[in-house]
Design a protein around this motif. Structure first.
Motif, PDB file in Angstrom:
ATOM      1  N   TYR A 230      55.783  40.916 -93.252  1.00  0.00           N
ATOM      2  CA  TYR A 230      55.033  39.848 -92.274  1.00  0.00           C
ATOM      3  C   TYR A 230      53.498  39.506 -92.829  1.00  0.00           C
ATOM      4  N   THR A 236      53.940  39.540 -84.301  1.00  0.00           N
ATOM      5  CA  THR A 236      53.265  40.722 -85.406  1.00  0.00           C
ATOM      6  C   THR A 236      54.820  41.824 -85.906  1.00  0.00           C
ATOM      7  N   SER A 281      46.162  42.246 -90.183  1.00  0.00           N
ATOM      8  CA  SER A 281      46.072  42.343 -88.497  1.00  0.00           C
ATOM      9  C   SER A 281      46.335  40.880 -88.282  1.00  0.00           C
ATOM     10  N   TRP A 282      46.833  41.344 -86.987  1.00  0.00           N
ATOM     11  CA  TRP A 282      46.964  39.951 -85.819  1.00  0.00           C
ATOM     12  C   TRP A 282      45.999  40.072 -84.371  1.00  0.00           C
ATOM     13  N   VAL A 285      46.871  39.498 -79.003  1.00  0.00           N
ATOM     14  CA  VAL A 285      48.253  39.438 -79.354  1.00  0.00           C
ATOM     15  C   VAL A 285      48.221  40.664 -77.557  1.00  0.00           C
ATOM     16  N   ALA A 298      47.480  36.063 -86.585  1.00  0.00           N
ATOM     17  CA  ALA A 298      47.200  36.466 -87.724  1.00  0.00           C
ATOM     18  C   ALA A 298      46.401  36.479 -88.023  1.00  0.00           C
ATOM     19  N   TYR A 329      51.225  51.689 -86.493  1.00  0.00           N
ATOM     20  CA  TYR A 329      50.526  50.740 -86.448  1.00  0.00           C
ATOM     21  C   TYR A 329      49.522  51.735 -85.116  1.00  0.00           C
ATOM     22  N   TYR A 331      46.831  49.969 -81.982  1.00  0.00           N
ATOM     23  CA  TYR A 331      46.628  48.935 -81.081  1.00  0.00           C
ATOM     24  C   TYR A 331      45.314  49.338 -80.033  1.00  0.00           C
ATOM     25  N   PHE A 338      46.662  44.126 -82.967  1.00  0.00           N
ATOM     26  CA  PHE A 338      47.426  44.906 -83.774  1.00  0.00           C
ATOM     27  C   PHE A 338      47.213  44.505 -85.281  1.00  0.00           C
ATOM     28  N   THR A 340      48.814  46.519 -88.339  1.00  0.00           N
ATOM     29  CA  THR A 340      50.555  47.508 -89.689  1.00  0.00           C
ATOM     30  C   THR A 340      49.633  47.519 -90.340  1.00  0.00           C
TER      31      THR A 340
END
Length: 394
Positions: A230, A236, A281-282, A285, A298, A329, A331, A338, A340
């Protein structure tokens, strides 16, 4: 919300401390590297990417590595050249590490995402391949190296806007076959083994544009880049999930990539599993499924080391474990961010997978992102579970 560069930098610093052509020529049998010639112990391969700085002598824990791939050499006029101003100093520093670990192998990685533009031309004809290979031998001799890592991103694909041709599929094989043949001659002269590895994409598309059943004969390891599943995009997801979560709309996983490579004819012991020592990261979300597989904006990942910065758990972030994917992950329901990333728990699961499936080992991108040594320690422990008393403190 969108992350500013400074906030994203701080976020990434802190998250990583949270967890505790013609058909290929016919080659003589001696030119092929058999699956049985793989080393007895599993590989732990570090990509090291200092760019414009000089490495510190005590920066690398050589005792926990079997191989270093120095990134990157460039290609100019069909020949391998130094990529950065301090490469000579850095090769000298890395060669000294062999005093600590005489079994350590030092390779140079050529190409990468940014510098793969010259591969298609270099591999095009017997003459161009011979020129490239001769430059590789000169480079290896000049810096007392143990081999070459070919990181062509990607044959018969544009990659970062590169020149590419349909012939790349066969020429990739030819380049590696002829490189192996030349290395066989040179290692007799140099009285040491010369290694060849390749860094390969984890997608089915990479396999469609290469002949991996033939390519694998000429390389010691296939360093499979099982990460960046991703990157950007509107949703995400996990950067490097070991297994597929049924809810994942992209249906990606490390296990799927490894299975496809084995089906394409690559022996298990030649597959080295790639892991990321960084996170992504995003923002924006929604608070649904703790942000996993949700729409977001993103922030394109930049790789950071991890100093002692405030624990994100104290600022509203919650760590979650995706048991389906064997991936962690984070959040934050207040800021709607978010993240990862990789941690010791997910690395332990991947090391167990490597052992169970009899793969060649683990490689990671890249060493400076693990300044605390937490992730490298997890990989070392996972692949060498019975440590000797003298190595426990290393």
């Amino acid at each position: 919300m969108r992350l500013t560069f400074l906030w994203f930098r701080r976020l990434m610093f802190a998250l990583l401390a949270l967890c505790c052509v013609p058909a290929p020529c016919s080659m003589p049998e001696s030119s092929a590297v058999s699956a049985n010639s793989a080393p007895a112990s599993r590989e732990i391969i570090a990509y090291i990417f200092p760019q414009d700085r000089i490495l510190e002598p005590n920066e690398i824990n050589a005792r926990r590595l079997t191989r270093i791939n120095y990134a990157f050499a460039n290609i100019k006029n069909g020949e391998i050249i130094e990529g950065f101003p301090h490469d000579a100093e850095n090769f000298a520093v890395l060669n000294v590490l062999k005093r600590t670990n005489p079994a350590l192998k030092l390779l140079v990685s050529v190409g990468g995402w940014t510098w793969s533009g010259g591969f298609s031309d270099a591999a095009l004809t017997p003459r161009s391949r011979a020129r490239f290979i001769a430059s590789a031998v000169s480079f290896i001799e000049r810096y007392k190296l143990d081999g070459l890592d070919v990181d062509w991103e990607y044959p018969d694909q544009p990659g970062n806007g590169n020149t590419f041709r349909p012939e790349d599929k066969q020429n990739y094989t030819l380049l590696l076959a002829e490189l192996r043949q030349r290395f066989d001659r040179e290692q007799t002269r140099l009285h040491r083994r010369l290694y060849i590895s390749i860094a390969t994409g984890a997608s089915s598309k990479f396999l469609q544009h290469t002949e991996m059943d033939k390519v694998q004969r000429y390389v010691d390891t296939v360093n499979l880049m099982t990460y960046d599943f991703y990157v950007g995009g509107p949703s995400t997801g996990h950067d490097a999930p070991l297994f597929r979560n049924p809810a994942d709309p992209k249906h990606v996983s490390v296990d799927r990539s490894v299975t496809e490579y084995m089906q394409a004819g690559v022996p298990e012991r030649k597959i080295v599993l790639g892991v990321p020592f960084y996170g992504r990261s995003w923002g924006e979300v929604p608070n649904k499924n703790h942000g996993l597989f949700q729409p977001g904006k993103a922030a394109r990942g930049v790789h950071f080391s991890y100093p002692d910065l405030p624990n994100l758990l104290a600022t509203g972030f919650v760590r979650y474990w995706d048991a389906e994917a064997s991936a962690p992950y984070l959040y934050n329901p207040q800021s709607h961010i978010f993240v990862t990333y990789e941690d010791p728990q997910s690395l332990a699961a991947k090391c167990s997978y490597v052992t169970q499936h009899k793969l060649g080992g683990i490689m990671f991108w890249e060493y400076s992102n693990d300044s605390t040594g937490i992730l490298l320690k997890a990989v070392h422990a996972g692949l060498t579970p019975v440590a000797t008393a003298s190595s426990k403190g290393n």
